[in-house]
Scaffold this motif. Structure first.
Motif, mmCIF file in Angstrom:
data_model
loop_
_atom_site.group_PDB
_atom_site.id
_atom_site.type_symbol
_atom_site.label_atom_id
_atom_site.label_comp_id
_atom_site.label_asym_id
_atom_site.label_seq_id
_atom_site.Cartn_x
_atom_site.Cartn_y
_atom_site.Cartn_z
ATOM 1 N N MET B 36 5.777 -40.221 27.766
ATOM 2 C CA MET B 36 6.288 -41.549 27.444
ATOM 3 C C MET B 36 6.734 -42.211 28.726
ATOM 4 N N ARG B 37 6.434 -43.460 28.856
ATOM 5 C CA ARG B 37 6.817 -44.212 30.048
ATOM 6 C C ARG B 37 7.723 -45.358 29.657
ATOM 7 N N THR B 38 8.542 -45.775 30.608
ATOM 8 C CA THR B 38 9.375 -46.942 30.372
ATOM 9 C C THR B 38 8.471 -48.140 30.078
ATOM 10 N N GLY B 39 8.827 -48.869 29.053
ATOM 11 C CA GLY B 39 8.077 -50.080 28.748
ATOM 12 C C GLY B 39 6.923 -49.877 27.787
ATOM 13 N N GLN B 40 6.606 -48.618 27.537
ATOM 14 C CA GLN B 40 5.479 -48.311 26.664
ATOM 15 C C GLN B 40 5.900 -48.413 25.199
ATOM 16 N N TYR B 41 4.987 -48.856 24.358
ATOM 17 C CA TYR B 41 5.322 -48.899 22.936
ATOM 18 C C TYR B 41 5.233 -47.513 22.339
ATOM 19 N N ILE B 42 6.038 -47.268 21.364
ATOM 20 C CA ILE B 42 6.101 -45.942 20.784
ATOM 21 C C ILE B 42 5.417 -45.948 19.433
ATOM 22 N N LYS B 43 4.553 -44.976 19.244
ATOM 23 C CA LYS B 43 3.777 -44.990 18.010
ATOM 24 C C LYS B 43 4.091 -43.787 17.120
ATOM 25 N N ASN B 44 4.818 -42.828 17.700
ATOM 26 C CA ASN B 44 5.082 -41.615 16.947
ATOM 27 C C ASN B 44 6.500 -41.101 17.174
ATOM 28 N N THR B 45 6.958 -40.391 16.187
ATOM 29 C CA THR B 45 8.176 -39.629 16.376
ATOM 30 C C THR B 45 7.738 -38.228 16.775
ATOM 31 N N VAL B 46 8.468 -37.635 17.710
ATOM 32 C CA VAL B 46 8.038 -36.366 18.277
ATOM 33 C C VAL B 46 9.027 -35.242 17.955
ATOM 34 N N LEU B 47 8.530 -34.204 17.316
ATOM 35 C CA LEU B 47 9.355 -33.020 17.080
ATOM 36 C C LEU B 47 8.894 -31.919 18.030
ATOM 37 N N ILE B 48 9.810 -31.279 18.693
ATOM 38 C CA ILE B 48 9.414 -30.243 19.651
ATOM 39 C C ILE B 48 9.351 -28.877 18.953
ATOM 40 N N ILE B 49 8.181 -28.265 19.032
ATOM 41 C CA ILE B 49 7.953 -26.972 18.409
ATOM 42 C C ILE B 49 8.120 -25.855 19.437
ATOM 43 N N SER B 89 9.782 -48.152 24.734
ATOM 44 C CA SER B 89 10.585 -47.046 25.230
ATOM 45 C C SER B 89 11.442 -47.493 26.412
ATOM 46 N N GLN B 90 12.631 -46.964 26.490
ATOM 47 C CA GLN B 90 13.515 -47.289 27.608
ATOM 48 C C GLN B 90 13.558 -46.146 28.608
#
Lengths: 208, 208
Positions: B36-49, B89-90
């Motif tokens: 993820m980068r600053t300024g990028q739109y977010i399309k998913n929620t991420v769960l860490i496995i 994303s911030q």
DNA sequence: AATCTTCTGTGATAAATGTTACTGTAGGTT
DNA sequence: AACCTACAGTAACATTTATCACAGAAGATT
């Protein structure tokens, strides 16, 4: 009604407004009151109807550090987050301009999340915007030097009040930035020389 | 199943786990990948496995500043908050140890809040704990000097891995604290003289 | 007006941190 | 062994911020 909830929180549904009026309690606090202390348990979610509240972090040595201000139409994100699990507060909340707040008991906060879409959206949006604001604070202290932080601070103030005068003493500013009065005086003087501000007693006019 | 969701997220209800397995997609990423980068739109929620992700803020000049790490059983709060409104994303998210993550499309995140109590609670708890962590970061930079911050940083690392060795070069540490390598070297040397650590190449042993 | 208090300005100095420059060392590669 | 590269140590210096000391200015109080 004098302070119409619907006007201040335009996105709340009519049913939600009715429920809030029924279950919440309006309370007034004078400037200077500390509404929340670090380590204290939180029993209510707080909606700001009128006035201004300062949210800040307190260092062990008693130093302060401003996080952000809460104004009418906003809510204390910390009180929402913590309430959900009845956790301890991590911050201090102090009234800076006499406020009227709506106190909402913690059990309702959770319940409404499921029942009122507009409450749910409000809570999420509150989290998001506060989180963002705190990230911006981190940016400022991590990457910027005091002169830039001071400029940012003044700008934020004038944006918040919608005017170009900031009515604060150098000491008050220094406290919120966790630095010393002398440093603030010096930097302000430099800003004045650069033509960015005009300095008066207890007042700073932004010129740009 | 190799990575049982139910083991990693023990509080999820069985129905929720089933729904996630049905709708989410497992993905692997190599260390070094920027998720993820600053300024990028977010399309998913991420769960860490599995693995470890670093969440940090990037300054205009390219400087970094570590916010926190995400580990198995956790989720990216930013992705949750932003998803709700499909915001930008911030922050930056970078894989530091090869990860397996569960990607959940944004529409579902919202939907599940209403349908699954355990999801709702997980999201709220994620917000809370991340917010707290960021507040702690603010504390550190606002009130503490570099030597204290360094000690805190090392402690956090050893706590996270459960061992007393931190396998990082001085340069890596300096980057995460947004300071210079020389400063880190100096301070570490002082800590060694005080008997707090033992310094090896690419490794710092905490002695106390 | 005389007095007091608070706020502001400024120099001198100290301390912390950042920067530059250079050296040495461990480990890997050829 | 000879070489290369990443890492670590350290001195010297610059810059930023903090602290101390004091003086003057603006308002408030008597």
């Amino acid at each position: 009604m004098q302070h119409s909830l619907k006007t201040i929180f335009p996105n709340f549904s009519n049913e939600l407004v009715a429920t809030i009026e029924e279950n919440g309690s309006l309370q007034d606090f004078k400037a200077g009151t500390i509404l929340m202390r670090t380590g204290q348990y939180i029993k209510n979610t707080v909606l700001i109807i009128k006035g201004k509240i300062k949210i800040y972090r307190e260092g062990e040595d008693g130093g302060e550090f401003l996080m952000y201000y809460l104004q009418p139409g906003q809510a204390c994100a910390i009180s929402m987050i913590c309430t959900a699990k009845s956790e301890k507060s991590q911050i201090m909340a102090k009234v800076v301009e006499d406020v009227t707040v709506m106190m909402i008991p913690l059990q309702l906060m959770d319940k409404w999340m499921m029942e009122h879409r507009s409450w749910y959206e409000f809570v999420i949006e509150t989290y998001r915007s506060r989180f963002e604001e705190v990230l911006e604070v981190v940016d400022n202290i991590a990457f910027r030097s005091m002169d830039e932080r001071l400029e940012f601070y003044l700008k934020r103030h004038s944006d918040a009040c919608g005017c170009s005068e900031v009515n604060l003493s150098h000491q008050e500013i220094a406290t919120e930035l966790n630095t010393s009065r002398e440093v603030v005086s010096r930097l302000l003087k430099k800003m004045e020389q650069r033509g960015l501000v005009k300095l008066n007693r207890n007042q700073i006019e932004l010129l740009k």
